[in-house]
Design a protein around this motif. Structure first.
Motif, PDB file in Angstrom:
ATOM      1  N   ILE A   1      29.916  26.405 -26.715  1.00  7.04           N
ATOM      2  CA  ILE A   1      30.688  26.593 -25.570  1.00  7.04           C
ATOM      3  C   ILE A   1      31.885  25.571 -25.511  1.00  7.04           C
ATOM      4  CG2 ILE A   1      28.774  27.171 -24.125  1.00  7.04           C
ATOM      5  CD1 ILE A   1      28.800  24.237 -22.725  1.00  7.04           C
TER       6      ILE A   1
ATOM      7  N   PHE B   1      34.377  23.463 -23.118  1.00  5.65           N
ATOM      8  CA  PHE B   1      34.483  22.653 -21.769  1.00  5.65           C
ATOM      9  C   PHE B   1      35.590  21.646 -21.727  1.00  5.65           C
ATOM     10  CE2 PHE B   1      31.984  19.705 -24.276  1.00  5.65           C
ATOM     11  CZ  PHE B   1      32.012  18.590 -23.620  1.00  5.65           C
TER      12      PHE B   1
ATOM     13  N   TYR C   1      31.814  20.497 -12.958  1.00  4.32           N
ATOM     14  CA  TYR C   1      31.908  21.763 -13.676  1.00  4.32           C
ATOM     15  C   TYR C   1      31.082  21.806 -14.793  1.00  4.32           C
ATOM     16  CZ  TYR C   1      34.928  22.869  -9.758  1.00  4.32           C
ATOM     17  OH  TYR C   1      35.501  22.915  -8.456  1.00  4.32           O
ATOM     18  N   ALA C   2      31.969  20.919 -15.630  1.00  7.00           N
ATOM     19  CA  ALA C   2      31.227  20.840 -17.210  1.00  7.00           C
ATOM     20  C   ALA C   2      31.837  19.498 -17.668  1.00  7.00           C
ATOM     21  CB  ALA C   2      31.852  21.816 -17.992  1.00  7.00           C
TER      22      ALA C   2
ATOM     23  N   ALA D   1      28.650  24.797 -14.038  1.00  9.22           N
ATOM     24  CA  ALA D   1      28.987  25.753 -14.882  1.00  9.22           C
ATOM     25  C   ALA D   1      27.922  25.648 -16.118  1.00  9.22           C
ATOM     26  CB  ALA D   1      30.392  25.844 -15.599  1.00  9.22           C
ATOM     27  N   VAL D   2      27.794  24.575 -16.918  1.00  9.48           N
ATOM     28  CA  VAL D   2      26.984  24.589 -18.076  1.00  9.48           C
ATOM     29  C   VAL D   2      25.557  24.880 -17.537  1.00  9.48           C
ATOM     30  CG1 VAL D   2      25.967  22.720 -19.608  1.00  9.48           C
ATOM     31  CG2 VAL D   2      28.420  22.645 -19.143  1.00  9.48           C
TER      32      VAL D   2
ATOM     33  N   ALA E   1      25.046  28.456 -16.947  1.00  9.13           N
ATOM     34  CA  ALA E   1      25.118  29.408 -18.083  1.00  9.13           C
ATOM     35  C   ALA E   1      23.591  28.871 -18.884  1.00  9.13           C
ATOM     36  CB  ALA E   1      26.404  28.803 -19.024  1.00  9.13           C
TER      37      ALA E   1
ATOM     38  N   MET F   1      32.024  31.002 -25.614  1.00  8.52           N
ATOM     39  CA  MET F   1      32.428  31.286 -24.569  1.00  8.52           C
ATOM     40  C   MET F   1      32.855  30.105 -23.806  1.00  8.52           C
ATOM     41  SD  MET F   1      28.413  31.482 -23.409  1.00  8.52           S
ATOM     42  CE  MET F   1      28.161  31.273 -21.744  1.00  8.52           C
TER      43      MET F   1
ATOM     44  N   THR G   1      32.624  27.617 -20.319  1.00  5.56           N
ATOM     45  CA  THR G   1      31.778  26.900 -19.212  1.00  5.56           C
ATOM     46  C   THR G   1      32.423  26.005 -18.689  1.00  5.56           C
ATOM     47  OG1 THR G   1      30.185  25.836 -20.340  1.00  5.56           O
ATOM     48  CG2 THR G   1      29.616  28.128 -19.903  1.00  5.56           C
TER      49      THR G   1
ATOM     50  N   GLU H   1      30.484  32.748  -9.983  1.00  5.96           N
ATOM     51  CA  GLU H   1      29.182  32.173 -10.058  1.00  5.96           C
ATOM     52  C   GLU H   1      29.447  31.198  -8.531  1.00  5.96           C
ATOM     53  OE1 GLU H   1      29.784  28.573 -13.210  1.00  5.96           O
ATOM     54  OE2 GLU H   1      29.286  30.891 -13.850  1.00  5.96           O
TER      55      GLU H   1
ATOM     56  N   THR I   1      32.222  32.171 -15.886  1.00  9.40           N
ATOM     57  CA  THR I   1      32.532  31.961 -17.475  1.00  9.40           C
ATOM     58  C   THR I   1      33.166  32.835 -17.951  1.00  9.40           C
ATOM     59  OG1 THR I   1      30.008  31.191 -17.241  1.00  9.40           O
ATOM     60  CG2 THR I   1      31.000  31.780 -19.522  1.00  9.40           C
TER      61      THR I   1
ATOM     62  N   PHE J   1      25.410  38.733 -19.424  1.00  6.18           N
ATOM     63  CA  PHE J   1      25.388  37.566 -18.568  1.00  6.18           C
ATOM     64  C   PHE J   1      25.341  37.906 -17.254  1.00  6.18           C
ATOM     65  CE2 PHE J   1      27.339  33.968 -16.995  1.00  6.18           C
ATOM     66  CZ  PHE J   1      26.858  32.952 -17.589  1.00  6.18           C
TER      67      PHE J   1
END
Length: 306
Positions: free
Chosen positions: A61, A63, A69-70, A82-83, A86, A119, A121, A140, A255, A268
């Motif tokens: 991923i 980030f 978020y990440a 976000a992590v 996911a 992706m 995240t 999300e 994502t 997803f």
């Protein structure tokens, strides 16, 4: 003359053979399975990104190290809203391992397109412009904007319009973040917007007096202030949300995937809905300072980019 002719003839024969070999190589590599061009690194011919990561049990991923978020903890652990969303979705898809590639926010989409990761995240807001470059999953979370200033709010700033109306106020925003577009839309001059790599850099600019105000989404700004734990800064609690083209800028994060990874997005979304319906999504969000008000509700990607 005979010798000259013979050497020339041999040279021509050799050149012809080399040209033929080169053409054969070109035709062989250029006429492979068309679908293989959309596969991610490490994928077998014709294998999609989803099929590859399921086979390997691991996903990479992108980030941007932005709380909540990440981000990476001091112990090197990859986490964030976000992590973790996911992670829960991917686990239900049979993918247990997540590898992170740290990059600046503005490099996330180019990095995804360049196949540096599978992706993104990073709590990225869904916008029609970004949706032209990547495929988003359904949202999300949903949140608004916020600003922070030095204690006492010396310039009396309570909105983006106040920043635009001030003659000298400088504002810091992470490069590539949606706040830049919002600021320019309400009339903030571009030469008074200072782009920085991330929110810690924005706070450092505020502390050093290089800017007068910093902005980000509410949870991100609050997390930055909480981490700094510095009484010299304060969040403007009566901040007025920007209205652009008659619409609130309340944003929805999701994502992001490459355009060709439609099967990945579909899988997803299915598991994300299961998380939301079961209440697990809210539990994950709450770990990072979100509340029930930040749930996305029934909002879909199609509604956000129409």
């Amino acid at each position: 003359m005979r010798l000259f002719y013979s050497e020339t003839k041999n040279v021509r024969r050799i050149c012809f053979m080399l040209l033929t070999a080169a053409m054969a190589t070109f035709l062989f590599t250029g006429c492979g399975n068309p679908g293989s061009q959309s596969s991610s690194p490490g994928a077998s011919a014709g294998e999609t990104t989803l099929e590859k990561v399921r086979r390997e049990g691991s996903v990479t991923i992108g980030f941007a190290n932005e709380k909540p978020y990440a981000y990476q903890t001091a112990q090197g652990e990859l986490t964030g809203e976000a992590v973790e969303v996911a992670r829960a979705v991917l686990k239900n898809l049979g993918i247990d391992e997540m590898k992170g590639v740290l990059t600046e926010f503005g490099s996330l989409i180019p990095g995804l397109q360049a196949q540096r990761f599978d992706m993104v995240t990073a709590g990225m807001f869904i916008t029609p412009e970004r949706a032209g470059d990547v495929s988003f999953a359904n949202p999300e979370y949903s949140i608004g904007q916020a600003i922070a200033v030095k204690k006492g709010n010396p310039l009396d700033l309570h909105s983006y319009e106040d920043i635009a109306g001030h003659e000298t106020a400088l504002v810091a925003v992470p490069g590539g973040a949606i706040e830049y577009d919002y600021l320019t839309a309400v009339g903030v001059a571009k030469d008074r917007i200072v782009t920085v790599p991330d929110m810690p850099s924005a706070l450092a600019a505020l502390q050093a007096g290089r800017v007068d105000v910093i902005t980000a989404t509410g949870p991100s700004l609050q997390s930055t202030l909480d981490t700094a734990n510095n009484p010299d800064f304060e969040r403007v609690t009566d901040f007025e949300q920007p209205v652009i083209d008659g619409k609130s800028v309340r944003g929805y994060g999701a994502t992001a995937f490459r355009k060709e990874d439609g099967d990945f997005v579909e899988a997803f979304n299915k598991e994300l809905k299961n998380l939301q319906d079961s209440g697990e999504l809210l539990k994950i969000l709450q770990e990072f300072g979100f509340t029930e008000e930040e749930l996305p509700g029934d909002m879909t990607l199609e509604e956000l980019i129409k």
